[in-house]
Design an enzyme around this catalytic site. Structure first.
Site, PDB file in Angstrom:
ATOM      1  N   LYS A 144       0.815  -1.209   0.000  1.00  0.00           N
ATOM      2  CA  LYS A 144       0.000   0.000   0.000  1.00  0.00           C
ATOM      3  C   LYS A 144       0.854   1.267   0.000  1.00  0.00           C
ATOM      4  CE  LYS A 144      -2.060   0.896   3.885  1.00  0.00           C
ATOM      5  NZ  LYS A 144      -1.467   2.160   4.416  1.00  0.00           N
ATOM      6  N   ARG A 158      14.769 -23.499  -1.693  1.00  0.00           N
ATOM      7  CA  ARG A 158      15.731 -24.308  -0.932  1.00  0.00           C
ATOM      8  C   ARG A 158      15.138 -24.787   0.389  1.00  0.00           C
ATOM      9  NH1 ARG A 158      16.684 -21.646   4.112  1.00  0.00           N
ATOM     10  NH2 ARG A 158      18.091 -19.839   3.900  1.00  0.00           N
ATOM     11  N   ASP A 161      12.511 -20.940  13.545  1.00  0.00           N
ATOM     12  CA  ASP A 161      13.880 -20.601  13.155  1.00  0.00           C
ATOM     13  C   ASP A 161      14.458 -19.482  14.002  1.00  0.00           C
ATOM     14  OD1 ASP A 161      12.345 -18.532  12.224  1.00  0.00           O
ATOM     15  OD2 ASP A 161      13.047 -18.626  10.149  1.00  0.00           O
ATOM     16  N   SER A 190      14.597 -27.949  10.939  1.00  0.00           N
ATOM     17  CA  SER A 190      15.216 -27.123   9.896  1.00  0.00           C
ATOM     18  C   SER A 190      15.128 -25.656  10.275  1.00  0.00           C
ATOM     19  CB  SER A 190      14.510 -27.357   8.557  1.00  0.00           C
ATOM     20  OG  SER A 190      14.988 -26.481   7.570  1.00  0.00           O
TER      21      SER A 190
END
Length: 331
Positions: free
Chosen positions: A80, A114, A228, A299
């Site tokens: 925006k 990935r 993460d 991960s």
């Protein structure tokens, strides 16, 4: 020396998911065999309503390249106010022999590819060979990318998906069935989805327990993508008790991955973490050893994945004469 510039559309044409899966396998092997220098990534959190930007850096001895990725997210007003996406990425690729800048490429697509490939690599190494049913907790762009990657390494019979917004879940079903022809069952609850899983994928921005231990059936492989950094969580820590825990980076995962939570609650010790996925791929430690064990792939994402994936894109660009060259200075 000239520097190559690649935009998002060019990047998308220069690599396929099979190549990304191969690149991520190489990355994990290189990391676990000490061919990689990878400092802790740096994050800057900006005042609301803005989000954060992270910088991830790696050097790989096998290709003599240095990569640096700047990746932003959470800028809700960007479209925006500024006409740009809420999250963006840029990768710089340097020749490590002289530190000349070889390439500047759009990086947000690479991050998605990935990360999806990481799940697929873990499935190859750790899931039961007769796995067919996937449960997806989360139905956003990365949940879709996980399916795109995993479908390259196994035949997915059906997907049991959950999202707390019915419209979003319905759109996910339409998208996945339209692109892949894989039946999607819209679960009425997280538990209903998880109890069906041979492979469980979690891709949310959760900050608490989304999946409980008594929902997990024996033999399940869990692909934990969403956690993460400190403060994020998707899995009940009790799930880790007696499970085979495999990380992308042991150091990262015990500090900011899903594995931090059971360690913090003393449900497991560091010695009970099986090892890194690269060690499994290298044959240094075993992968799955029975059809009954629960395996977890934690991960957190690593810069070396960006390094080797972007190298393949750069080489493909040179070979196909794709992109635009420019010069910062004349030699």
């Amino acid at each position: 020396m000239k520097t190559l510039l690649l935009n998002k559309e060019e990047v998308s044409r220069l690599i396929c998911m099979k190549e990304v899966i191969s690149a991520v396998e190489e990355a994990y092997k290189a990391f676990s065999s000490n061919q990689v220098l990878q400092p802790d990534y740096i994050g800057i959190h900006l005042p609301p309503p803005r989000g954060e930007i992270d910088f991830k850096l790696s050097y790989c001895g096998s290709n003599e390249l240095i990569s640096m990725k700047a990746s932003s997210g959470g800028f809700a007003n960007n479209l925006k106010d500024h006409g740009v996406p809420s999250g963006m990425g840029t990768i710089l690729l340097f020749d490590a022999r002289c530190c000349a800048l070889l390439c500047v490429m759009e990086g947000s697509l690479i991050t998605g590819l990935r990360t999806g490939a990481a799940g697929a690599v873990s499935v190859k190494a750790l899931a039961r060979k007769n796995s067919g049913k996937i449960a997806s907790i989360g139905t956003g762009s990365q949940a879709r990318m996980q399916i795109r990657a995993i479908s390259e390494v196994m035949k997915i019979e059906e997907i049991h998906a959950w999202n707390n917004t019915p419209e979003t879940l319905s759109q996910y079903k339409a998208d996945i069935e339209g692109e892949f022809g894989i039946p999607v069952v819209m679960a009425k609850s997280k538990r209903e989805a998880v109890e069906q899983a041979d492979i469980l994928i979690t891709t949310t921005r959760g900050k608490g327990t989304l999946v409980q231990a008594d929902w997990i059936k024996p033999g399940t492989h869990i692909v934990a993508i969403g956690t993460d950094q400190q403060g994020k969580q998707e899995l009940e820590p009790e799930i880790f008790r007696n499970a085979k825990i495999v990380t992308d980076s042991l150091t990262q995962c015990i500090e900011k991955g899903e594995t931090w939570h059971p360690l913090n609650k003393k449900i497991i010790t560091r010695d009970e973490i099986h090892g890194e996925l690269g060690e499994v791929l290298l044959g240094w430690i075993p992968g799955r050893e029975s059809d009954q064990e629960v395996t977890i792939f934690d991960s957190t994402g690593m810069a070396i994945q960006d390094n080797i994936t972007s190298e393949k894109i750069y080489r493909n660009a040179i070979a196909s004469e794709t992109g635009t060259f420019f010069e910062f200075f004349k030699s």
